[in-house]
Write a protein that holds these residues in place. Structure first.
Motif, PDB file in Angstrom:
ATOM      1  N   THR A 262     -51.346 -95.550  30.948  1.00  0.00           N
ATOM      2  CA  THR A 262     -50.549 -95.533  29.710  1.00  0.00           C
ATOM      3  C   THR A 262     -51.255 -96.060  28.544  1.00  0.00           C
ATOM      4  O   THR A 262     -51.023 -95.486  27.435  1.00  0.00           O
ATOM      5  N   ALA A 263     -52.221 -97.046  28.758  1.00  0.00           N
ATOM      6  CA  ALA A 263     -53.003 -97.349  27.737  1.00  0.00           C
ATOM      7  C   ALA A 263     -53.858 -96.173  27.309  1.00  0.00           C
ATOM      8  O   ALA A 263     -53.965 -96.113  26.036  1.00  0.00           O
ATOM      9  N   GLN A 264     -54.313 -95.324  28.028  1.00  0.00           N
ATOM     10  CA  GLN A 264     -55.328 -94.294  27.737  1.00  0.00           C
ATOM     11  C   GLN A 264     -54.283 -93.255  26.988  1.00  0.00           C
ATOM     12  O   GLN A 264     -54.793 -92.322  25.988  1.00  0.00           O
ATOM     13  N   SER A 265     -53.072 -92.787  27.300  1.00  0.00           N
ATOM     14  CA  SER A 265     -52.171 -92.056  26.568  1.00  0.00           C
ATOM     15  C   SER A 265     -51.941 -92.554  25.388  1.00  0.00           C
ATOM     16  O   SER A 265     -52.154 -91.727  24.477  1.00  0.00           O
ATOM     17  N   LEU A 266     -51.905 -93.758  25.178  1.00  0.00           N
ATOM     18  CA  LEU A 266     -51.469 -94.360  23.653  1.00  0.00           C
ATOM     19  C   LEU A 266     -52.785 -94.293  22.848  1.00  0.00           C
ATOM     20  O   LEU A 266     -52.807 -93.747  21.666  1.00  0.00           O
ATOM     21  N   PHE A 267     -54.116 -94.574  23.568  1.00  0.00           N
ATOM     22  CA  PHE A 267     -55.508 -94.298  22.475  1.00  0.00           C
ATOM     23  C   PHE A 267     -55.613 -92.774  22.256  1.00  0.00           C
ATOM     24  O   PHE A 267     -55.887 -92.539  21.087  1.00  0.00           O
ATOM     25  N   GLN A 268     -55.167 -91.930  23.180  1.00  0.00           N
ATOM     26  CA  GLN A 268     -55.392 -90.645  22.821  1.00  0.00           C
ATOM     27  C   GLN A 268     -54.288 -90.182  21.582  1.00  0.00           C
ATOM     28  O   GLN A 268     -54.721 -89.336  21.045  1.00  0.00           O
ATOM     29  N   ILE A 269     -53.098 -90.513  21.809  1.00  0.00           N
ATOM     30  CA  ILE A 269     -52.374 -90.366  20.757  1.00  0.00           C
ATOM     31  C   ILE A 269     -52.871 -90.713  19.452  1.00  0.00           C
ATOM     32  O   ILE A 269     -52.609 -90.098  18.166  1.00  0.00           O
ATOM     33  N   LYS A 270     -53.453 -92.027  19.541  1.00  0.00           N
ATOM     34  CA  LYS A 270     -53.981 -92.541  18.102  1.00  0.00           C
ATOM     35  C   LYS A 270     -55.083 -91.665  17.618  1.00  0.00           C
ATOM     36  O   LYS A 270     -55.278 -91.461  16.452  1.00  0.00           O
ATOM     37  N   ARG A 271     -55.793 -91.054  18.540  1.00  0.00           N
ATOM     38  CA  ARG A 271     -56.907 -90.094  18.054  1.00  0.00           C
ATOM     39  C   ARG A 271     -56.564 -88.764  17.621  1.00  0.00           C
ATOM     40  O   ARG A 271     -57.008 -88.418  16.482  1.00  0.00           O
TER      41      ARG A 271
END
Length: 311
Positions: A262-271
């Motif tokens: 879930t954290a990886q998905s959020l960081f990817q959306i941030k990018r």
């Protein structure tokens, strides 16, 4: 179903416990032959009531005589006659003692049956709990996987927007060079029309990707609130139980996996949002949706990242 029939359905190790209850004081043959009648009498009350115990003893003898007279097997009739005589010798002067023996046997049978039911109920409840936990984990795995796939697809969508924008930029610069070369106004009009069509498609794609991002961010927010947070609280509770000698903890590795993905998905959306911000620097226009929606979405993503990592 009578109590005695339930007893007979017990597994062997429990039947051995029942076997210990019966001896010369109260032969199992009597329990078997008069099962229904014996269970219908109030032996507990007779333990402290001599007259009631006397009535029950007389009735017991009558019931045994009735069963013996109906028995076709000579050997069985003989054995029952001996049992009657033994009971008469043993309890004629101790009627409450007989009531106490029978009451104890019936009570111990109920205890064994209750313990068995409790174990079966516990096994059933554990099975149901395992089933619910499995379905809950399966549901969580599916949701996390769907979110990850959606974020991956948005990566490609952002790349497509970048390609579309490069095409638009190339055509725009080409049109500028044609204007400076004083080409025919018809060619200029066609170029402008084409640019407007490209810009319309670019605007549609920008709005589309922002809408998809909004849906995924809301899904992650709901996932964290409705499932990840309760799962973490449940794990902490089980950790406290384990600290005082309860069952060993399970599920930590899976819990970490859900949080990490879930954290990886959020960081990817941030990018992805950062990339959209870079694209706006190169090409923007009136009512461009990125400058209007990006700041608020970034704040939501940062908020979710903060609370996810904090937990």
């Amino acid at each position: 179903m009578s109590q005695w029939k339930q007893v007979q359905q017990l597994e062997m190790r429990l039947l051995e416990q029942v076997d210990y209850l019966y001896d010369d004081n109260f032969p199992m043959d009597i329990r078997q032959g008069l099962a229904g009648w014996i269970e219908s009498q109030d032996w507990d009350s007779a333990v402290n009531d001599e007259s009631m115990a006397s009535v029950l003893f007389t009735n017991l003898q009558t019931q045994l005589e009735k069963v013996r007279s109906q028995e076709q097997n000579f050997l069985q009739r003989h054995n029952m006659k001996i049992i009657q005589q033994q009971l008469q010798r043993k309890y004629t002067s101790n009627l409450t003692g007989m009531a106490r023996v029978i009451a104890t046997c019936l009570r111990e049978e109920r205890r064994i049956l209750a313990a068995t039911c409790s174990q079966e109920q516990g096994a059933l409840e554990q099975s149901l709990q395992n089933s619910v936990a499995f379905e809950r984990q399966k549901n969580m795995d599916n949701r996390v996987s769907i979110i990850r796939n959606s974020v991956q697809l948005m990566d490609q969508a952002v790349k497509n927007i970048e390609d579309m924008q490069d095409d638009f930029d190339f055509c725009y610069k080409t049109l500028q060079s044609r204007e400076s070369a004083d080409r025919t106004s018809e060619m200029i009009k066609q170029g402008i029309t084409r640019l407007q069509e490209m810009l319309n498609r670019l605007d549609f794609k920008r709005k589309e990707i922002l809408s998809k991002m909004d849906v995924v961010i809301k899904e992650i927010d709901d996932l964290m609130t409705s499932q990840l947070r309760p799962e973490l609280q449940d794990w902490k509770r089980r950790q406290q139980i384990a600290a005082i000698g309860g069952p060993l903890l399970t599920g930590l590795e899976q819990l970490q996996s859900w949080f990490t993905l879930t954290a990886q998905s959020l960081f990817q959306i941030k990018r992805q949002l950062d990339k959209l911000g870079e694209l706006v620097v190169k090409v923007t226009y009136e009512s461009d949706p990125i400058p209007l929606q990006k700041p608020q979405m970034e704040e939501r993503v940062k908020f979710l990242i903060y609370h996810l990592i904090k937990r």
